[in-house]
Design an enzyme around this catalytic site. Structure first.
Site, PDB file in Angstrom:
ATOM      1  CG  ASP A 147      -5.754  -0.165 -10.683  1.00 14.75           C
ATOM      2  OD1 ASP A 147      -5.884   0.855  -9.677  1.00 14.75           O
ATOM      3  OD2 ASP A 147      -4.655  -0.941 -10.517  1.00 14.75           O
TER       4      ASP A 147
HETATM    5  C1  BGC Z   1      -3.531   0.589  -7.572  1.00 17.20           C
HETATM    6  C2  BGC Z   1      -4.500  -0.237  -7.106  1.00 17.20           C
HETATM    7  C3  BGC Z   1      -5.037   0.718  -5.661  1.00 17.20           C
HETATM    8  C4  BGC Z   1      -5.569   2.000  -6.623  1.00 17.20           C
HETATM    9  C5  BGC Z   1      -6.226   2.758  -5.642  1.00 17.20           C
HETATM   10  C6  BGC Z   1      -3.919   1.772  -8.121  1.00 17.20           C
HETATM   11  O1  BGC Z   1      -2.941   2.870  -8.840  1.00 17.20           O
HETATM   12  O2  BGC Z   1      -2.995  -0.256  -8.763  1.00 17.20           O
HETATM   13  O3  BGC Z   1      -3.723  -1.349  -6.338  1.00 17.20           O
HETATM   14  O4  BGC Z   1      -6.009   0.103  -5.238  1.00 17.20           O
HETATM   15  O5  BGC Z   1      -4.412   2.604  -7.234  1.00 17.20           O
HETATM   16  O6  BGC Z   1      -5.413   3.536  -4.941  1.00 17.20           O
END
Ligand code: BGC
Length: 730
Positions: free
Chosen positions: A290
């Site tokens: 993530d």
């Molecule tokens: C979130 C994810 C997301 C990623 C990309 C993160 O902060 O937890 O769910 O896909 O950002 O935007």
């Protein structure tokens, strides 16, 4: 052809084809099996080229306000992936051209984006989708999302989120399908199949990403990014099943989670990412971390420095680093010093290349640059968004049949949500725009003979009650009040935890004031979590939960309020009486003492609205629940049946929910567990038979803390509504 190349590139491709396969390198030869191409390409790559594939860059922040990345001014063309934020395919094609033409091996970039509940045609949030109990319809919406994403140059969406979540204080409950592992599994698998299609290289298909692996939904006290206390038993029985179902459905990728899982963060967790996912389940795609999850291993108190964070993450099985920009600077020296093996690097690269090949990116790296009117907000897409929204609404209360509205009734439309457009989008609304949203006011105005009389009454929060008088006056001049309350779009989603799930006091006070006008009040709620309705529900004559319904929210509301559509949504999250009851969910285990002991002394211990609950404008009579056999062996299939009659005078869709209860087992089990559901249209006055084909191993067994399935002889109950029937495994 999937991605249309510029004329010169098309000619170049044709030339290769004419030249024959012998003249092209094996990895460029589409006639060879993917594995052969992967191995050939891998054998030609230097360590630096391999490491470049393991990085996802972003051009500074993406459109998630919580993610502010370092601005990457010069994007290396050899990178594995780019988090892509744009409204057309032009910049994507330009970047891709550099990767294809300015790098030694010409490996295409994988463009990823958070198309979560629509790219531009925003449809209901996942929590609402779950409440439709219609995974096929939710899948149709995912197809729209895939097409719009594909046409803008996105190859890969960070969706679906299949985190089972049982604490509505956590803002991200909006992004998942609710509290139940089985329902989440069904919706997650449907989304994966819809995004990816049967063949990811076909036009309009994109790769899915199951997130957040794993246990993110167990956030302590609903706070985000925090520690989660998850026993191996709960991991296997509650949090892993939707991921396993998504992997079985073919999900190309998974995203590791931020949360610390009982002492080992999800992004450094060898057990979950390697032992379970890759070894036990045989997943051959890749895991992306993530956003900044690798760097956060330092913040989480595991890795003392960035290099060690990289070592922990990659060795645990995190294949692609999302935007940390840490794999690139650290991996080569970690390999040199022996802390990371070349084998592990090769494995990670192989996984990423495999997905690029499966997506057909080597053959079709570019996207046709279509005009907007050919790719977004298409009439058929809006139709899917509206139909899905209609099925997600849950009628929580309907005293004296105040709903549907009667023809000719004078309607007062009051409340901060009545004219809001942006809030109906919900969180993670991709490139959705407030101006695309048909508000509740506009939707109703379209269908009522006389446009509703409107008063905002108050804002979403704060203390300004100066609009109350006008709201009360508007209410007193109408026959019925539709009071639109709820949460702003930003009150749920990432980094949107709340200490109470009640609406701000001012909204409750507006209801009290309007109610005093003496007219029937229909409360319409738009929100991204379960709410505390203790002070709202008793004052309302009817309550309709519309969640965050997306751009077609207004027309969908109008259709349900006027009775053109019969509400058929059912809750997939328990609505407690108060925040203090959290966590409360239907599939809890039996307590040690029955009766009144162990209960709250000051409030009820049961929920206000339970999982699976929802009313309709018609009534359904359930016939006697029967089973094809009272006893069975592990190799038998037992069929349970129930006939349901629509006893009212309006057609309606009913969902039969099939639960299983295993009253005694060596590992204790929940009081009941959803194992099957089916939604069918039942015309007024007609009956339909619903069936549940019970496969003992699939439907009655239980998983232990090692992931082994256990099926013990003895009695099992099959439960439908208030009926249960016993079947015995010999
Ligand atoms: C979130 C994810 C997301 C990623 C990309 C993160 O902060 O937890 O769910 O896909 O950002 O935007």
């Amino acid at each position: 052809m999937k991605k249309i190349l510029s004329v010169s590139l098309i000619l170049a491709c044709c030339f290769s084809a004419v030249a024959g396969n012998k003249n092209i390198l094996p990895y460029k030869d589409a006639s060879l099996p993917v594995e052969e191409r992967v191995e050939d390409l891998l054998s030609r790559m230097t360590l630096d080229e391999k490491i470049a594939q393991l990085n996802q860059y972003s051009l500074g922040s993406n459109d998630n306000v919580n993610n502010n990345g370092e601005m990457v001014k010069v994007l290396p063309p050899e990178i594995g992936s780019l988090l892509y934020t744009a409204d057309d395919a032009v910049s994507r094609n330009a970047m891709q051209k550099r990767a294809m033409e300015e790098t030694r091996l010409g490996i295409p970039i994988l463009f990823g984006y958070d198309t979560v509940h629509g790219y531009r045609t925003i449809y209901p949030i996942p929590l609402a989708q779950g409440a439709s109990w219609n995974p096929d319809l939710a899948g149709e919406a995912c197809r729209v999302a895939a097409q719009e994403s594909y046409d803008v140059g996105i190859d890969w969406t960070f969706s679906p989120m299949v985190d089972v979540a049982r604490d509505p204080r956590w803002g991200r409950v909006a992004e998942g399908y609710g509290e139940d592992p089985y329902l989440t599994s069904v919706f997650g698998a449907s989304a994966v199949k819809a995004y990816q299609g049967d063949d990811m290289s076909e036009p309009g298909n994109i790769a899915a990403c199951l997130k957040h692996y794993v246990g993110y939904g167990a956030s302590e006290a609903g706070r985000d990014y925090v520690y989660t206390e998850i026993s191996r038993q709960s991991l296997w029985s509650t949090y892993l099943p939707p991921f396993e179902a998504g992997v079985k459905a073919g999900a190309a990728t998974l995203m590791s989670s931020f949360n610390d899982i009982s002492g080992t963060p999800g992004s450094a967790n060898h057990y979950t990412m390697t032992e379970i996912l890759k070894e036990m389940w045989g997943h051959d795609g890749f895991v992306v971390g993530d956003w900044h999850a690798v760097k956060q291993l330092v913040t989480q108190g595991m890795a003392p420095d960035d290099a060690t964070a990289v070592e922990y993450a990659i060795n645990a099985g995190l294949d692609m680093d999302m935007t940390d920009n840490l794999y690139m600077p650290h991996l080569a020296s970690l390999v040199e010093s022996g802390r990371v093996s070349v084998d592990r690097i090769d494995d990670a690269v192989r996984r990423i290349l495999r997905i690029k090949f499966r997506l057909g990116l080597f053959e079709h790296p570019y996207v046709e640059e279509k005009p907007e009117n050919e790719r977004i907000l298409l009439p058929e897409s809006l139709d899917v968004a509206r139909r899905l929204a209609e099925e997600t609404f849950v009628l929580l209360k309907n005293e004296e049949d105040v709903l549907p509205l009667k023809p000719g009734q004078k309607v007062a439309l009051i409340g901060p949500m009545a004219k809001s457009q942006k809030d109906l989008l919900g969180s993670w609304h991709g490139r959705g725009l407030a101006e695309d949203v048909v508000s509740i006011f506009d939707g109703l105005s379209e269908v009522l003979t006389e446009a509703p009389a409107y008063a905002a009454g108050c804002g979403f929060e704060g203390d300004d009650r100066s609009g109350f008088d006008e709201a009360v006056k508007t209410a007193s001049e109408a026959d019925v009040v539709v009071l639109c309350l709820g949460e702003r779009y930003s009150w749920s989603g990432e980094n949107a935890s709340r200490s109470t799930i009640a609406l701000p006091e001012i909204q409750e006070d507006l209801l009290k004031a309007v109610k005093a006008a003496g007219k029937p009040v229909v409360v319409l709620l738009s929100n991204g979590r379960a709410l505390d309705l203790t002070r709202i529900s008793p004052l309302a004559d009817a309550v309709l939960e519309i969640w965050q319904p997306g751009i077609m929210g207004g027309p969908a509301v109008a259709s349900v309020l006027t009775g053109k559509t019969n509400p058929s949504g059912r809750l997939t999250v328990t609505f407690p009486y108060t925040t203090g009851q959290i966590p409360i969910y239907y599939c809890q285990r039996h307590p040690a003492r029955d009766g009144s002991q162990g209960r709250y002394q000051d409030i009820p211990s049961t929920p206000m609205y339970e999982f699976g609950y929802g009313l309709s404008y018609t009534s359904y009579d359930y016939g006697t629940l029967t089973v094809s056999a009272d006893s069975f062996t592990v190799n038998d299939t037992v069929t349970a049946r129930v006939a349901v009659t629509n006893a009212g005078d309006m057609d309606g869709k009913e969902t039969v929910q099939w639960y299983v209860c295993d009253p005694y087992s060596t590992i204790t089990r929940p009081v009941k567990e959803l194992k099957h559901f089916e939604k069918k249209l039942i015309p007024a006055g007609e009956s339909c038979t619903f069936e549940f084909e019970i496969d003992p191993m699939r439907d009655l067994s239980y998983v232990n803390w090692k992931g082994e399935r256990i099926l013990e002889p003895g009695d099992y109950y099959i439960i439908v509504k208030d009926q249960k029937v016993c079947i015995t495994l010999e």
